[in-house]
Design a protein around this motif. Structure first.
Motif, PDB file in Angstrom:
ATOM      1  N   SER A 146       1.899   6.984   3.258  1.00 39.91           N
ATOM      2  CA  SER A 146       1.457   5.885   4.038  1.00 39.91           C
ATOM      3  C   SER A 146       1.644   6.438   5.604  1.00 39.91           C
ATOM      4  CB  SER A 146       2.525   4.646   3.978  1.00 39.91           C
ATOM      5  OG  SER A 146       2.546   3.652   4.724  1.00 39.91           O
ATOM      6  N   ARG A 147       2.829   7.138   5.893  1.00 38.07           N
ATOM      7  CA  ARG A 147       3.171   7.319   7.222  1.00 38.07           C
ATOM      8  C   ARG A 147       2.315   8.654   7.610  1.00 38.07           C
ATOM      9  NH1 ARG A 147       7.415   4.360   9.335  1.00 38.07           N
ATOM     10  NH2 ARG A 147       7.867   5.833  10.878  1.00 38.07           N
ATOM     11  N   PHE A 148       2.056   9.589   6.863  1.00 40.53           N
ATOM     12  CA  PHE A 148       1.533  10.771   7.340  1.00 40.53           C
ATOM     13  C   PHE A 148      -0.120  10.621   7.585  1.00 40.53           C
ATOM     14  CE2 PHE A 148       5.567  12.850   6.801  1.00 40.53           C
ATOM     15  CZ  PHE A 148       5.271  14.133   7.490  1.00 40.53           C
ATOM     16  N   ILE A 149      -0.604   9.839   6.264  1.00 43.10           N
ATOM     17  CA  ILE A 149      -2.073  10.013   6.241  1.00 43.10           C
ATOM     18  C   ILE A 149      -2.635   8.705   6.449  1.00 43.10           C
ATOM     19  CG2 ILE A 149      -3.788  10.469   4.685  1.00 43.10           C
ATOM     20  CD1 ILE A 149      -1.799  12.382   3.151  1.00 43.10           C
ATOM     21  N   PHE A 150      -1.991   7.590   5.831  1.00 41.31           N
ATOM     22  CA  PHE A 150      -2.778   6.282   5.993  1.00 41.31           C
ATOM     23  C   PHE A 150      -2.375   5.308   7.170  1.00 41.31           C
ATOM     24  CE2 PHE A 150      -2.970   6.944   1.359  1.00 41.31           C
ATOM     25  CZ  PHE A 150      -4.593   7.322   1.209  1.00 41.31           C
ATOM     26  N   GLU A 151      -1.853   5.675   8.049  1.00 40.40           N
ATOM     27  CA  GLU A 151      -1.516   5.026   9.215  1.00 40.40           C
ATOM     28  C   GLU A 151      -0.706   3.987   9.083  1.00 40.40           C
ATOM     29  OE1 GLU A 151      -4.897   4.469  11.579  1.00 40.40           O
ATOM     30  OE2 GLU A 151      -5.282   6.537  11.962  1.00 40.40           O
ATOM     31  N   ASN A 152       0.155   3.980   8.061  1.00 40.06           N
ATOM     32  CA  ASN A 152       1.210   3.057   7.571  1.00 40.06           C
ATOM     33  C   ASN A 152       0.644   2.052   6.569  1.00 40.06           C
ATOM     34  OD1 ASN A 152       3.645   3.951   9.261  1.00 40.06           O
ATOM     35  ND2 ASN A 152       2.526   2.948  10.880  1.00 40.06           N
ATOM     36  N   ASP A 153      -0.524   1.901   6.261  1.00 39.74           N
ATOM     37  CA  ASP A 153      -1.136   1.249   5.185  1.00 39.74           C
ATOM     38  C   ASP A 153      -0.316   1.692   3.916  1.00 39.74           C
ATOM     39  OD1 ASP A 153      -2.767  -0.329   6.837  1.00 39.74           O
ATOM     40  OD2 ASP A 153      -4.748   1.127   6.729  1.00 39.74           O
ATOM     41  N   LEU A 154       0.021   0.625   3.011  1.00 40.17           N
ATOM     42  CA  LEU A 154       0.415   0.965   1.859  1.00 40.17           C
ATOM     43  C   LEU A 154      -0.594   0.843   0.671  1.00 40.17           C
ATOM     44  CD1 LEU A 154       4.022  -0.579   2.288  1.00 40.17           C
ATOM     45  CD2 LEU A 154       3.378   1.878   1.990  1.00 40.17           C
ATOM     46  N   TYR A 155      -0.554   1.621  -0.229  1.00 42.35           N
ATOM     47  CA  TYR A 155      -1.199   1.639  -1.610  1.00 42.35           C
ATOM     48  C   TYR A 155      -0.331   1.793  -2.710  1.00 42.35           C
ATOM     49  CZ  TYR A 155      -5.146   2.222   1.636  1.00 42.35           C
ATOM     50  OH  TYR A 155      -5.934   1.845   2.789  1.00 42.35           O
ATOM     51  N   SER A 156      -1.036   1.086  -3.756  1.00 43.29           N
ATOM     52  CA  SER A 156      -0.049   1.189  -5.071  1.00 43.29           C
ATOM     53  C   SER A 156      -0.114   2.456  -5.844  1.00 43.29           C
ATOM     54  CB  SER A 156      -0.492  -0.003  -5.903  1.00 43.29           C
ATOM     55  OG  SER A 156      -1.827   0.131  -6.430  1.00 43.29           O
ATOM     56  N   LEU A 157       0.800   2.774  -6.629  1.00 39.32           N
ATOM     57  CA  LEU A 157       0.598   3.812  -7.446  1.00 39.32           C
ATOM     58  C   LEU A 157      -0.845   4.267  -8.197  1.00 39.32           C
ATOM     59  CD1 LEU A 157       2.414   6.343  -8.241  1.00 39.32           C
ATOM     60  CD2 LEU A 157       3.125   5.045 -10.142  1.00 39.32           C
ATOM     61  N   ASP A 158      -1.514   3.053  -8.804  1.00 42.15           N
ATOM     62  CA  ASP A 158      -2.697   3.251  -9.502  1.00 42.15           C
ATOM     63  C   ASP A 158      -3.880   3.422  -8.427  1.00 42.15           C
ATOM     64  OD1 ASP A 158      -2.417   0.775  -8.613  1.00 42.15           O
ATOM     65  OD2 ASP A 158      -3.556  -0.111 -10.451  1.00 42.15           O
ATOM     66  N   GLN A 159      -3.702   3.249  -7.224  1.00 44.76           N
ATOM     67  CA  GLN A 159      -4.698   3.283  -6.256  1.00 44.76           C
ATOM     68  C   GLN A 159      -4.567   4.747  -5.411  1.00 44.76           C
ATOM     69  OE1 GLN A 159      -3.776  -0.002  -4.239  1.00 44.76           O
ATOM     70  NE2 GLN A 159      -5.593  -1.158  -4.441  1.00 44.76           N
ATOM     71  N   ILE A 160      -3.347   5.076  -5.473  1.00 43.20           N
ATOM     72  CA  ILE A 160      -3.372   6.268  -4.420  1.00 43.20           C
ATOM     73  C   ILE A 160      -4.222   7.363  -4.261  1.00 43.20           C
ATOM     74  CG2 ILE A 160      -1.358   7.516  -5.651  1.00 43.20           C
ATOM     75  CD1 ILE A 160      -1.256   6.494  -1.904  1.00 43.20           C
ATOM     76  N   ASN A 161      -4.334   8.069  -5.555  1.00 42.76           N
ATOM     77  CA  ASN A 161      -5.046   9.186  -5.472  1.00 42.76           C
ATOM     78  C   ASN A 161      -6.645   8.929  -5.189  1.00 42.76           C
ATOM     79  OD1 ASN A 161      -3.769  11.665  -6.561  1.00 42.76           O
ATOM     80  ND2 ASN A 161      -3.103  10.118  -8.301  1.00 42.76           N
ATOM     81  N   THR A 162      -6.948   7.699  -5.529  1.00 47.20           N
ATOM     82  CA  THR A 162      -8.599   7.257  -4.965  1.00 47.20           C
ATOM     83  C   THR A 162      -8.716   7.199  -3.544  1.00 47.20           C
ATOM     84  OG1 THR A 162      -8.940   5.981  -7.128  1.00 47.20           O
ATOM     85  CG2 THR A 162     -10.278   5.701  -5.194  1.00 47.20           C
TER      86      THR A 162
END
Length: 310
Positions: free
Chosen positions: A193-209
């Motif tokens: 979230s902090r390094f890559i997605f500019e603080n957007d949070l994604y669930s575990l089942d979404q993260i790799n997509t």
């Protein structure tokens, strides 16, 4: 080396002023610490005021900031005596690992130990076993230096105890460390979230997509790379690739095991390409070349990237 049996988290409160002070004059005025037994998970505490060599009254700023008053220091022991108590409480440097939140605490320990002529070998033993946990947390989780309170909030925790009490600061730093160790999935999700997605949070089942989509966006410019660059252009490109490596390299650590093989492979190709490019760049600049020519083998990772994204 002796078997590691305990963690020691420690924190100093120091002399301070809103008009500025040299670090040498910012003597310790309170030492707080917690000891965590690795086997039993028992926690014990240490908290002592320290009388500084300076006889000046504390500034109002320092009183407000630290919550420490002159009366607290009047009958306190000096640094040398408090440090001897601390070592007795620790019960064995060689079986301990020492932590603090930022290196200012180990610097303070070394500075005051020097003032009070404490054995340099003792301090060296502690320093050899010392970890700046804030630096590790910044590199592996938070990206930027954050406060203890902010780090706790990342794990949905609240600060326990009195603010600016070094024993509670040490205790809460231990809490962050335990969560960092025992919640690798949570830690990696915060990191992404902090390094890559500019603080957007994604669930575990979404993260790799979402991670794969972001990698494709960020790495797309590599697909059309040529093999000849002016040195100035190569330097700019190298910086751009290095920034991407800093952004994604924690994926390779993968403490949680949540990242897919495809995403790990993409990041590994990026890292390999960067270091090969850097080596070539350094070789060319050593000979004052104005043009950088990439060998075919340097393009191979890019071809892999292209095939992975195709």
């Amino acid at each position: 080396m002796a078997e590691l049996k305990q963690y020691i988290f420690f924190d100093f409160e120091m002399l301070c002023s809103n008009t500025g002070m040299t670090f040498a004059s910012m003597e310790a005025i309170r030492l707080g610490a917690v000891k965590f037994d690795i086997e039993t998970e028992e926690i014990t505490t240490f908290d002592r005021f320290i009388k500084p060599t300076s006889a000046k009254p504390l500034s109002e700023f320092c009183k407000d900031l630290t919550g420490i008053h002159d009366r607290d220091l009047k009958d306190a022991d000096d640094f040398k005596m408090v440090f001897e108590e601390f070592l007795t409480w620790v019960g064995g440097i060689k079986k301990s690992r020492f932590f603090s939140w930022s290196p200012s605490d180990i610097f303070r320990l070394k500075a005051d130990a020097s003032i009070h002529e404490i054995s340099e070998s003792t301090i060296n033993k502690i320093e050899k076993r010392y970890v700046d946990f804030q630096a590790i947390f910044t590199k592996r989780v938070s990206k930027s230096n954050v406060s203890v309170e902010t780090a706790l909030h990342l794990y949905d925790l609240q600060f326990i105890g009195e603010k600016h009490n070094p024993m509670f600061d040490a205790y809460n730093t231990l809490r962050i460390y335990i969560n960092f160790l025992n919640q690798p999935v949570k830690s990696d999700l915060i990191m992404v979230s902090r390094f890559i997605f500019e603080n957007d949070l994604y669930s575990l089942d979404q993260i790799n997509t979402y991670l794969n989509d972001k990698l494709r966006q960020d790495l797309h410019f590599l697909i059309d790379q040529c093999d000849i660059y002016p040195i100035k252009s190569a330097k700019k490109l190298l910086k751009r690739i290095r920034n991407l490596v800093n952004k994604y390299s924690n994926i390779l650590v993968n403490r949680s095991g949540v990242f897919s093989y495809e995403n790990i492979s993409l990041v590994q190709y990026l890292v390999d390409y960067y270091y090969q490019f850097l080596l070539t760049y350094n070789e060319h600049t050593a000979y004052s070349s104005k043009i950088l020519i990439l060998d075919d083998y340097l393009i191979q990772p890019v071809n892999h990237l292209y095939s992975k994204q195709g």
